[in-house]
Design a protein around this motif. Structure first.
Motif, PDB file in Angstrom:
ATOM      1  N   HIS A  94      12.363   2.990   1.716  1.00 10.55           N
ATOM      2  CA  HIS A  94      11.819   1.875   0.932  1.00 10.55           C
ATOM      3  C   HIS A  94      12.884   0.804   0.703  1.00 10.55           C
ATOM      4  O   HIS A  94      12.631  -0.404   0.878  1.00 10.55           O
ATOM      5  CB  HIS A  94      11.304   2.414  -0.407  1.00 10.55           C
ATOM      6  CG  HIS A  94      10.792   1.361  -1.332  1.00 10.55           C
ATOM      7  ND1 HIS A  94       9.473   0.941  -1.340  1.00 10.55           N
ATOM      8  CD2 HIS A  94      11.428   0.615  -2.278  1.00 10.55           C
ATOM      9  CE1 HIS A  94       9.324  -0.007  -2.248  1.00 10.55           C
ATOM     10  NE2 HIS A  94      10.487  -0.216  -2.837  1.00 10.55           N
TER      11      HIS A  94
ATOM     12  N   CYS B  78       4.563   0.129   8.748  1.00  5.17           N
ATOM     13  CA  CYS B  78       5.360  -1.081   8.553  1.00  5.17           C
ATOM     14  C   CYS B  78       6.344  -1.295   9.700  1.00  5.17           C
ATOM     15  O   CYS B  78       6.692  -2.437  10.023  1.00  5.17           O
ATOM     16  CB  CYS B  78       6.128  -1.013   7.236  1.00  5.17           C
ATOM     17  SG  CYS B  78       5.075  -0.998   5.770  1.00  5.17           S
TER      18      CYS B  78
ATOM     19  N   ASN C  46       0.399  10.255   2.427  1.00 10.68           N
ATOM     20  CA  ASN C  46      -0.113   8.899   2.646  1.00 10.68           C
ATOM     21  C   ASN C  46       1.026   7.890   2.726  1.00 10.68           C
ATOM     22  O   ASN C  46       1.021   6.984   3.569  1.00 10.68           O
ATOM     23  CB  ASN C  46      -1.068   8.502   1.517  1.00 10.68           C
ATOM     24  CG  ASN C  46      -2.432   9.132   1.654  1.00 10.68           C
ATOM     25  OD1 ASN C  46      -2.753   9.717   2.681  1.00 10.68           O
ATOM     26  ND2 ASN C  46      -3.241   9.038   0.621  1.00 10.68           N
ATOM     27  N   ALA C  47       2.003   8.036   1.836  1.00 11.86           N
ATOM     28  CA  ALA C  47       3.138   7.106   1.814  1.00 11.86           C
ATOM     29  C   ALA C  47       3.908   7.168   3.129  1.00 11.86           C
ATOM     30  O   ALA C  47       4.341   6.135   3.657  1.00 11.86           O
ATOM     31  CB  ALA C  47       4.053   7.419   0.635  1.00 11.86           C
TER      32      ALA C  47
ATOM     33  N   ASN D 244       0.830  -1.210   0.000  1.00 12.76           N
ATOM     34  CA  ASN D 244       0.000   0.000   0.000  1.00 12.76           C
ATOM     35  C   ASN D 244       0.860   1.253   0.000  1.00 12.76           C
ATOM     36  O   ASN D 244       0.581   2.230  -0.710  1.00 12.76           O
ATOM     37  CB  ASN D 244      -0.930   0.008   1.210  1.00 12.76           C
ATOM     38  CG  ASN D 244      -2.028  -1.022   1.112  1.00 12.76           C
ATOM     39  OD1 ASN D 244      -2.395  -1.449   0.011  1.00 12.76           O
ATOM     40  ND2 ASN D 244      -2.565  -1.442   2.240  1.00 12.76           N
ATOM     41  N   ALA D 245       1.918   1.239   0.824  1.00  9.79           N
ATOM     42  CA  ALA D 245       2.809   2.396   0.910  1.00  9.79           C
ATOM     43  C   ALA D 245       3.507   2.646  -0.419  1.00  9.79           C
ATOM     44  O   ALA D 245       3.620   3.794  -0.873  1.00  9.79           O
ATOM     45  CB  ALA D 245       3.836   2.184   2.023  1.00  9.79           C
TER      46      ALA D 245
ATOM     47  N   CYS E 146       6.889  11.214  10.156  1.00 10.11           N
ATOM     48  CA  CYS E 146       5.584  10.710  10.594  1.00 10.11           C
ATOM     49  C   CYS E 146       5.182  11.329  11.928  1.00 10.11           C
ATOM     50  O   CYS E 146       4.028  11.721  12.115  1.00 10.11           O
ATOM     51  CB  CYS E 146       5.617   9.196  10.691  1.00 10.11           C
ATOM     52  SG  CYS E 146       3.995   8.475  11.032  1.00 10.11           S
TER      53      CYS E 146
ATOM     54  N   GLU F  71       1.884   5.283   5.771  1.00  7.88           N
ATOM     55  CA  GLU F  71       1.785   3.846   5.501  1.00  7.88           C
ATOM     56  C   GLU F  71       3.136   3.150   5.661  1.00  7.88           C
ATOM     57  O   GLU F  71       3.194   2.025   6.191  1.00  7.88           O
ATOM     58  CB  GLU F  71       1.233   3.643   4.085  1.00  7.88           C
ATOM     59  CG  GLU F  71      -0.236   4.021   3.981  1.00  7.88           C
ATOM     60  CD  GLU F  71      -0.715   4.163   2.545  1.00  7.88           C
ATOM     61  OE1 GLU F  71      -1.950   4.175   2.344  1.00  7.88           O
ATOM     62  OE2 GLU F  71       0.124   4.283   1.618  1.00  7.88           O
ATOM     63  N   TYR F  72       4.206   3.792   5.235  1.00 10.00           N
ATOM     64  CA  TYR F  72       5.529   3.206   5.464  1.00 10.00           C
ATOM     65  C   TYR F  72       5.828   3.129   6.955  1.00 10.00           C
ATOM     66  O   TYR F  72       6.442   2.166   7.430  1.00 10.00           O
ATOM     67  CB  TYR F  72       6.607   4.033   4.764  1.00 10.00           C
ATOM     68  CG  TYR F  72       6.852   3.684   3.315  1.00 10.00           C
ATOM     69  CD1 TYR F  72       7.142   2.380   2.924  1.00 10.00           C
ATOM     70  CD2 TYR F  72       6.814   4.671   2.329  1.00 10.00           C
ATOM     71  CE1 TYR F  72       7.380   2.061   1.595  1.00 10.00           C
ATOM     72  CE2 TYR F  72       7.049   4.364   0.990  1.00 10.00           C
ATOM     73  CZ  TYR F  72       7.323   3.053   0.635  1.00 10.00           C
ATOM     74  OH  TYR F  72       7.569   2.735  -0.688  1.00 10.00           O
TER      75      TYR F  72
ATOM     76  N   SER G  80       1.120   4.283  -2.895  1.00  9.87           N
ATOM     77  CA  SER G  80       0.940   5.715  -2.623  1.00  9.87           C
ATOM     78  C   SER G  80       2.147   6.509  -3.112  1.00  9.87           C
ATOM     79  O   SER G  80       2.005   7.574  -3.720  1.00  9.87           O
ATOM     80  CB  SER G  80       0.733   5.953  -1.124  1.00  9.87           C
ATOM     81  OG  SER G  80      -0.504   5.436  -0.697  1.00  9.87           O
TER      82      SER G  80
ATOM     83  N   LEU H 145      11.682   8.915   1.560  1.00  9.99           N
ATOM     84  CA  LEU H 145      10.832   7.753   1.297  1.00  9.99           C
ATOM     85  C   LEU H 145      11.572   6.677   0.498  1.00  9.99           C
ATOM     86  O   LEU H 145      11.461   5.480   0.792  1.00  9.99           O
ATOM     87  CB  LEU H 145       9.582   8.191   0.535  1.00  9.99           C
ATOM     88  CG  LEU H 145       8.548   8.986   1.336  1.00  9.99           C
ATOM     89  CD1 LEU H 145       7.486   9.562   0.412  1.00  9.99           C
ATOM     90  CD2 LEU H 145       7.897   8.111   2.399  1.00  9.99           C
TER      91      LEU H 145
END
Length: 263
Positions: free
Chosen positions: A219, A93, A85-86, A51-52, A168, A89-90, A55, A215
């Motif tokens: 990732h 995790c 959003n990313a 999901n991340a 975040c 969502e990250y 986004s 990001l």
């Protein structure tokens, strides 16, 4: 930011195969049920990470179609929306990764699996508790957990992980991040006296590139660390789905007995 490289980076897709099936239940439920619980949580990480990534990828589109107006500000705001959003969502995790380790270090029993006790203990899971439990287990003789505890510490203190967490936390406490080029971010009074500037409350500003770099580094590094965690906790024969019919039936009968006892 090379969004094509992001789109093609699918190393995490292999996490999908750790979803425990009947064969894993037959093999591990009786005395290694924590492995099944950890496998289930790996699947949760997989879903959250996918999901991340989506986004993050969406922030790189050139044409947002009906999602926004056909003007630079609307397109920048939509890009900002996907990046925010990313980030969230990250970050999720990270918590789920801790839950994988937490599930793995819980006591194993068939009853715990059938009664879904692993899910019940997730509310107790945080970084401090996981490290404390690992330390206690190692002290009690679980020498095999030393590399895992060391890796977890290295993972949590990695700069790419900390940078994402900082973003975040900023979002959690302030609701938004100011992106350069998307509105103004007043940080001082308009008038000066004798050359003195009076500072006021403001939000920290980031460029789009700075957020994209944070990001992208996260990732890549999250996958690297999480793959190592999986290698430490999942047995080499986990994917071997060969089990005897006799073992299958016996474990089913035992699980049914426990279920009926509950009711």
């Amino acid at each position: 930011m090379n969004y094509t490289e992001l789109a093609q980076d699918n190393d995490f897709q292999k996490w999908f195969q750790y979803q425990p099936l009947d064969a894993q239940v037959v093999k591990y439920a009786r005395d290694k049920s924590s492995i099944i619980a950890a496998g289930q949580k790996i699947m949760d990480v997989y879903n959250a990470f996918a999901n991340a990534k989506q986004s993050f990828r969406s922030a790189g589109y050139d044409n947002y179609g009906d999602l926004c107006g056909d003007n630079p500000i609307s397109k920048l705001y939509t890009k900002h929306h996907f990046l925010i959003n990313a980030i969230m969502e990250y970050n999720a995790c990270l918590d789920l990764c801790l839950q994988v380790i937490w599930a793995y270090i819980q006591p194993s029993s068939l009853e715990a699996l059938v009664q879904n006790q692993y899910r019940d203990t997730e509310k107790e899971c945080d970084s401090k508790t996981v490290h404390k439990t690992l330390k206690k287990l190692i002290k009690d003789g679980r020498e095999d957990l030393k590399p895992l505890k060391k890796l977890l510490g290295k993972f949590e203190n990695d700069s790419s992980i900390e940078n994402l967490r900082t973003l975040c936390n900023y979002l959690k406490h302030r609701g938004t991040i100011h992106f350069d080029g998307l509105g103004t971010n007043l940080d001082s009074m308009l008038l000066t006296i004798n050359g003195q500037v009076v500072r006021t409350l403001s939000r920290k500003s980031y460029t789009f590139k700075e957020v994209e770099d944070i990001l992208w580094n996260y990732h890549k590094d999250f996958q690297k660390y999480f793959n190592q965690i999986i290698d430490m906790i999942i047995p080499a024969d986990y994917m071997d789905n060969k089990v005897s019919l006799e073992d299958y039936i016996n474990i089913l009968l035992e699980m049914i007995r426990i279920q009926n006892k509950e009711s």
